[in-house]
Motif scaffolding. Structure first.
Motif, PDB file in Angstrom:
ATOM      1  N   ALA A  36      14.429  48.149 -30.102  1.00  0.00           N
ATOM      2  CA  ALA A  36      14.376  48.384 -31.351  1.00  0.00           C
ATOM      3  C   ALA A  36      15.617  49.257 -32.124  1.00  0.00           C
ATOM      4  N   ALA A  37      15.953  50.452 -31.154  1.00  0.00           N
ATOM      5  CA  ALA A  37      16.886  51.183 -31.405  1.00  0.00           C
ATOM      6  C   ALA A  37      18.103  50.825 -31.505  1.00  0.00           C
ATOM      7  N   GLY A  38      18.393  49.919 -30.644  1.00  0.00           N
ATOM      8  CA  GLY A  38      19.562  49.012 -30.576  1.00  0.00           C
ATOM      9  C   GLY A  38      19.875  48.049 -31.823  1.00  0.00           C
ATOM     10  N   LEU A  39      18.841  47.209 -32.046  1.00  0.00           N
ATOM     11  CA  LEU A  39      18.745  46.306 -33.332  1.00  0.00           C
ATOM     12  C   LEU A  39      19.083  47.338 -34.481  1.00  0.00           C
ATOM     13  N   ALA A  40      18.359  48.525 -34.736  1.00  0.00           N
ATOM     14  CA  ALA A  40      18.283  49.360 -36.027  1.00  0.00           C
ATOM     15  C   ALA A  40      20.067  49.781 -35.907  1.00  0.00           C
ATOM     16  N   GLU A  41      20.539  50.125 -34.885  1.00  0.00           N
ATOM     17  CA  GLU A  41      22.099  50.503 -34.981  1.00  0.00           C
ATOM     18  C   GLU A  41      22.885  49.435 -35.302  1.00  0.00           C
ATOM     19  N   LEU A  42      22.585  48.130 -34.696  1.00  0.00           N
ATOM     20  CA  LEU A  42      23.228  46.905 -35.292  1.00  0.00           C
ATOM     21  C   LEU A  42      23.367  46.712 -37.033  1.00  0.00           C
ATOM     22  N   ASP A  43      22.027  46.810 -37.483  1.00  0.00           N
ATOM     23  CA  ASP A  43      21.809  46.768 -38.731  1.00  0.00           C
ATOM     24  C   ASP A  43      22.501  47.671 -39.483  1.00  0.00           C
ATOM     25  N   ARG A  44      22.593  48.909 -39.147  1.00  0.00           N
ATOM     26  CA  ARG A  44      23.372  49.930 -39.734  1.00  0.00           C
ATOM     27  C   ARG A  44      24.986  49.853 -39.707  1.00  0.00           C
ATOM     28  N   GLY A  45      25.370  48.839 -38.954  1.00  0.00           N
ATOM     29  CA  GLY A  45      26.776  48.803 -38.688  1.00  0.00           C
ATOM     30  C   GLY A  45      27.421  49.535 -37.415  1.00  0.00           C
ATOM     31  N   ASN A  46      26.424  50.249 -36.768  1.00  0.00           N
ATOM     32  CA  ASN A  46      26.917  50.888 -35.693  1.00  0.00           C
ATOM     33  C   ASN A  46      26.818  50.244 -34.672  1.00  0.00           C
ATOM     34  N   GLY A  47      28.039  49.858 -34.086  1.00  0.00           N
ATOM     35  CA  GLY A  47      28.290  49.074 -32.837  1.00  0.00           C
ATOM     36  C   GLY A  47      28.252  47.344 -33.280  1.00  0.00           C
ATOM     37  N   ARG A  48      28.522  46.518 -32.305  1.00  0.00           N
ATOM     38  CA  ARG A  48      28.941  45.050 -32.756  1.00  0.00           C
ATOM     39  C   ARG A  48      27.992  44.340 -31.888  1.00  0.00           C
ATOM     40  N   GLU A  49      27.695  44.801 -30.789  1.00  0.00           N
ATOM     41  CA  GLU A  49      26.580  43.845 -30.028  1.00  0.00           C
ATOM     42  C   GLU A  49      25.577  44.684 -29.121  1.00  0.00           C
ATOM     43  N   LEU A  50      24.724  44.228 -28.766  1.00  0.00           N
ATOM     44  CA  LEU A  50      23.438  44.627 -28.056  1.00  0.00           C
ATOM     45  C   LEU A  50      23.025  43.792 -26.887  1.00  0.00           C
ATOM     46  N   TYR A  51      23.259  44.412 -25.484  1.00  0.00           N
ATOM     47  CA  TYR A  51      23.018  43.561 -24.365  1.00  0.00           C
ATOM     48  C   TYR A  51      21.473  43.901 -23.909  1.00  0.00           C
ATOM     49  N   ILE A  52      20.630  43.060 -23.656  1.00  0.00           N
ATOM     50  CA  ILE A  52      19.290  43.285 -23.426  1.00  0.00           C
ATOM     51  C   ILE A  52      19.018  42.514 -21.985  1.00  0.00           C
ATOM     52  N   LEU A  53      18.462  43.512 -21.013  1.00  0.00           N
ATOM     53  CA  LEU A  53      18.208  42.887 -19.896  1.00  0.00           C
ATOM     54  C   LEU A  53      16.676  42.440 -19.984  1.00  0.00           C
ATOM     55  N   ALA A  54      16.372  40.975 -19.699  1.00  0.00           N
ATOM     56  CA  ALA A  54      15.010  40.481 -20.177  1.00  0.00           C
ATOM     57  C   ALA A  54      13.937  41.123 -18.814  1.00  0.00           C
ATOM     58  N   ASP A  55      12.696  41.015 -19.286  1.00  0.00           N
ATOM     59  CA  ASP A  55      11.782  41.515 -18.283  1.00  0.00           C
ATOM     60  C   ASP A  55      11.775  40.629 -17.122  1.00  0.00           C
ATOM     61  N   ASP A  56      12.243  39.408 -17.102  1.00  0.00           N
ATOM     62  CA  ASP A  56      12.108  38.625 -16.004  1.00  0.00           C
ATOM     63  C   ASP A  56      13.563  38.553 -15.035  1.00  0.00           C
ATOM     64  N   TYR A  57      14.352  39.668 -15.487  1.00  0.00           N
ATOM     65  CA  TYR A  57      15.814  39.512 -15.286  1.00  0.00           C
ATOM     66  C   TYR A  57      15.997  39.624 -13.669  1.00  0.00           C
ATOM     67  N   LEU A  58      14.992  40.036 -13.011  1.00  0.00           N
ATOM     68  CA  LEU A  58      15.304  40.196 -11.334  1.00  0.00           C
ATOM     69  C   LEU A  58      15.163  38.728 -10.857  1.00  0.00           C
ATOM     70  N   ALA A  59      14.294  37.740 -11.753  1.00  0.00           N
ATOM     71  CA  ALA A  59      14.169  36.501 -11.049  1.00  0.00           C
ATOM     72  C   ALA A  59      14.922  35.587 -11.822  1.00  0.00           C
ATOM     73  N   SER A  60      15.484  35.816 -12.981  1.00  0.00           N
ATOM     74  CA  SER A  60      16.218  34.759 -13.359  1.00  0.00           C
ATOM     75  C   SER A  60      17.613  35.052 -13.958  1.00  0.00           C
ATOM     76  N   GLY A  61      18.105  36.539 -13.748  1.00  0.00           N
ATOM     77  CA  GLY A  61      19.477  37.124 -14.213  1.00  0.00           C
ATOM     78  C   GLY A  61      19.858  37.169 -15.455  1.00  0.00           C
ATOM     79  N   VAL A  62      18.872  36.578 -16.390  1.00  0.00           N
ATOM     80  CA  VAL A  62      19.273  36.244 -17.844  1.00  0.00           C
ATOM     81  C   VAL A  62      19.312  37.824 -18.439  1.00  0.00           C
ATOM     82  N   VAL A  63      20.639  37.826 -19.201  1.00  0.00           N
ATOM     83  CA  VAL A  63      20.781  38.961 -19.962  1.00  0.00           C
ATOM     84  C   VAL A  63      21.024  38.676 -21.538  1.00  0.00           C
ATOM     85  N   GLU A  64      20.393  38.810 -22.436  1.00  0.00           N
ATOM     86  CA  GLU A  64      20.220  38.459 -23.655  1.00  0.00           C
ATOM     87  C   GLU A  64      21.466  39.284 -24.462  1.00  0.00           C
ATOM     88  N   ARG A  65      22.296  38.779 -25.275  1.00  0.00           N
ATOM     89  CA  ARG A  65      23.232  39.456 -25.811  1.00  0.00           C
ATOM     90  C   ARG A  65      23.111  39.049 -27.567  1.00  0.00           C
TER      91      ARG A  65
END
Lengths: 419, 319
Positions: free
Chosen positions: A91-120
């Protein structure tokens, strides 16, 4: 009245044709256009590359990744070798993007250890493809991968030296059995340098031949040629033209090379060609081949200029002979893989292919075949002398015909006429 | 530089050019056939002939631009060749200048090729261009000059190095009378300096006025060669043209006259064999006629040119 020796006449014509050519607007524009283009392209590239680096550097000069961890993997914020990972919640990361602070947010999904998926999640680019963004993303994702590998290794309590091996498992160190440098060492340099050298030779031939053709056809069209031939023998006239206009062509190419030599490193070229092992003798020989090669083509192109009814036809005919200069480039792989091949020998002995072949061979062959090179030089020198004399005779015989195409018999009798 | 004294015996002066029985064939055509003539220092030879007669080929053989198939040509006493180039000035029929170069630079270059030091070539070119009225245009490119200016500049290029042999092909062609006269004086100045001049021209009046000798060729063959008086005498039919009052229009009272005819206000008398114009003059005086014009008729060079090319055999009478 002063001495009108053969050499003085050559020098007179050469100086005059050189100065006349280099003072032409077309020459000056043509000479400056390439460096200018390089400068502009380089400037644009530098501007964008600079923008990308600025983007990477961020405020503190570090590459920063904003990461929201929703997986069970334990992570800690890290700053390492200018690479910073900052942990936030989604939530904080998305709020920062909305305010124009930063250009991207990486999110390790809850099944990362199983799937290796990182959301950008990134700020929209509006459909524009930005080279700087692509570069930044590449750097960020490489850094993120290293960070996650280290975090995973820490979780299973791997010793630090194993962590390093995990990150860089292969470091090849090569040597040959007899201690000589391995064949692959400096391969790029060994191939690219002679190739570039030969290409440079071919380019200079085409540029300079253009000046020769222009000069000869122009003197024919301006009706100056008869005055010249009544003032000076054809041979020094022809030799002077070849030297003077060759000099103009080489001046142009030299300016381009010098510009490239200065500009490319300044633009941050990362090319590392490694050491080029060319002995001073080989370098001198390369220069001799270059000059003789140019003289051979110059003689032929002058004769073409004299024979052709107009500039366009002259360029078409010269293209045929120019092809000979390119043959060694087409077969350059053969020089690298089998420099002792009969084809290579043949190309080295054929006057029109000898210069580019020798340039390739001098750099590529582990031990240049000196007797063969000596023979090739002798053949080339003889060819240059004969071609210059023949083309001077053709020049004299045909230029007075003013547009009438001479028969082969007339040409032969002109070439073999006794003085 | 060749020097001749006015009283030098012409027989002792070495000819500048000797062409002896020269032949030249292009393809199946004999362009020059058995041609012989010579030019001496200080002499202006008019080289006449219809288009395609072989004049340019002959001039190129003298310049060694092409070689004769047969016969012999000597220039300054030796074979033609590069060693004579500095002593020869040549104005070809197909002439030109470098279009994108100033006239002065082009002339300086031509002078240097002839062996003049560059500075001297430039100095002479400047002076001569001023003399022919091109002082203000010498720094212009050739492409900016009028045709007449071109021609004047080219004549200057031909004489810049003070040649001993001047070969000029139609030097005054296409010029207005003022400029033609200017260049005529330039060419005559070279002759006065002692240079031998070979001048090709189609203008017969010009040839008659300027040339010491004329050579007429057609189809490569020599038709006529001699001094102007010799040539005109050879074609003279002995007629006398008289204009005046009470001039008889029939031979009746004139014993020296075989035939008389009225032509354009004059009377043309053909003399009886053995009679001279002097005899006729005496008879006319005795008849109390008032003579305004009394002239031994001889055809103009223009008429002679036409007659000779049409095969008039009187050309063979020229000594």
């Amino acid at each position: 009245m002063i001495d009108r020796s053969f050499l003085r006449l050559i020098a007179l014509v050469a100086k005059r044709d050189y100065l006349r050519t280099v003072r032409r607007r077309g020459f000056i524009v043509g000479t400056l256009l390439l460096p200018l283009s390089i400068g502009i392209i380089g400037g644009i590239a530098s501007f964008f590359a600079g923008g990308a680096l600025d983007g990477l550097a961020g405020a503190g000069g570090d590459v920063t990744i904003t990461l929201a961890n929703e997986s069970s993997l334990g992570l800690a914020e890290e700053t390492r070798d200018g690479f910073r990972v900052r942990l936030v919640d989604r939530a904080a990361g998305l709020a920062e993007l909305d305010r124009g602070n930063g250009r991207e947010l990486y999110i390790l999904a809850d099944d990362y250890l199983a799937s290796g998926v990182v959301e950008r999640i990134a700020v929209s680019s509006g459909g524009r493809v930005d080279l700087g963004d692509l570069q930044r993303r590449q750097v960020q994702e490489n850094g993120l991968a290293d960070y996650l590998r280290r975090s995973l290794a820490a979780q299973i309590q791997l010793p630090p030296d194993r962590v390093e091996r995990l990150l860089e498992p292969v470091a090849v160190r090569e040597r040959s059995l007899d201690g000589a440098p391995p064949a692959s060492d400096g391969l790029a340099a060994r191939f690219i340098v002679p190739y570039a050298f030969s290409t440079f030779f071919v380019i200079s031939i085409f540029i300079t031949s253009g000046y020769l053709l222009q000069s000869v056809t122009e003197e024919k069209e301006n009706r100056v040629v008869e005055i010249l031939l009544s003032s000076i023998p054809a041979l020094p006239l022809m030799a002077g033209k070849i030297i003077g206009l060759g000099g103009a062509g080489l001046t142009q190419v030299a300016i381009w090379l010098a510009t490239a030599a200065i500009t490319l490193p300044a633009l941050g070229s990362r090319g590392n060609l490694g050491p080029i092992n060319l002995s001073p003798e080989a370098l001198l020989l390369a220069l001799v081949y270059f000059v003789l090669g140019y003289a051979a083509y110059g003689a032929i192109f002058s004769a073409i200029g004299a024979l052709a009814p107009g500039t366009r036809e002259a360029q078409q005919y010269s293209g045929f002979f120019g092809f000979f200069a390119v043959i060694p480039l087409i077969l350059s792989a053969l020089f690298l893989t089998n420099s002792g091949s009969p084809v290579v020998t043949g190309l080295l002995l054929l006057p029109l292919t000898a210069p580019a072949s020798a340039l390739l061979l001098l750099v590529v062959a582990p031990e240049p075949p000196w007797p063969l090179i000596g023979l090739s030089l002798a053949v080339l020198v003889a060819f240059v002398v004969l071609a210059t004399v023949a083309s001077a005779r053709i020049f004299r015989a045909t230029l007075l015909l003013y547009g009438v195409r001479p028969s082969l018999r007339q040409l032969a009798s002109a070439v073999f006429a006794r003085d | 530089m060749t020097s001749i004294t006015p009283d030098a015996n012409p027989a002792q002066v070495v000819p500048t050019v000797v062409v002896h029985r020269a032949w030249k064939r292009f393809g199946r055509v004999d362009v020059v056939r058995d041609l012989s003539f010579e030019v001496r220092p200080g002499e202006l030879l008019g080289f006449l002939g219809p288009n395609g007669a072989g004049k340019t080929t002959t001039m190129r053989m003298i310049l060694d631009l092409i070689r004769p198939d047969r016969g012999e040509i000597t220039v300054f006493g030796g074979a033609p060749g590069a060693r004579h180039q500095r002593r020869i000035g040549y104005l070809p029929e197909e002439r030109g200048l470098y279009r994108d170069v100033s006239v002065l630079d082009t002339l300086t270059y031509f002078g240097s090729l002839k062996g003049l030091p560059s500075r001297e070539a430039r100095r002479r070119a400047t002076r001569l261009l001023e003399e022919v009225g091109l002082g203000d245009s010498m720094r212009k490119r050739a492409s900016e000059l009028s045709r007449g200016m071109h021609q004047k500049a080219q004549v200057v290029a031909t004489i810049l190095h003070e040649p001993d042999l001047l070969i000029v092909d139609e030097p005054f062609q296409g010029l207005d009378p003022v400029n033609a006269d200017l260049l005529r004086r330039v060419v005559l100045g070279q002759r006065s300096r002692g240079a031998a001049v070979i001048m090709s021209t189609h203008n017969m009046e010009e040839a008659q006025a300027l040339c010491d000798r004329v050579l007429l060729i057609d189809h490569g063959r020599r038709l006529l060669y001699g001094t102007i008086p010799q040539v005109r005498a050879a074609f003279s039919d002995g007629a006398v043209v008289v204009r005046g009052e009470a001039v008889p229009t029939d031979p009746g009272p004139l014993r020296s006259v075989a035939e008389a005819q009225r032509v354009d206000g004059t009377v043309r008398y053909i003399l009886s064999p053995g009679r001279t114009p002097q005899d006729l003059f005496r008879e006319l005086a005795a008849l109390d006629t008032r003579v305004e014009r009394f002239e031994v008729a001889s055809p103009s060079l223009n008429e002679i040119f036409i007659l000779a090319v049409r095969g008039d055999r009187r050309a063979e009478r020229v000594p």
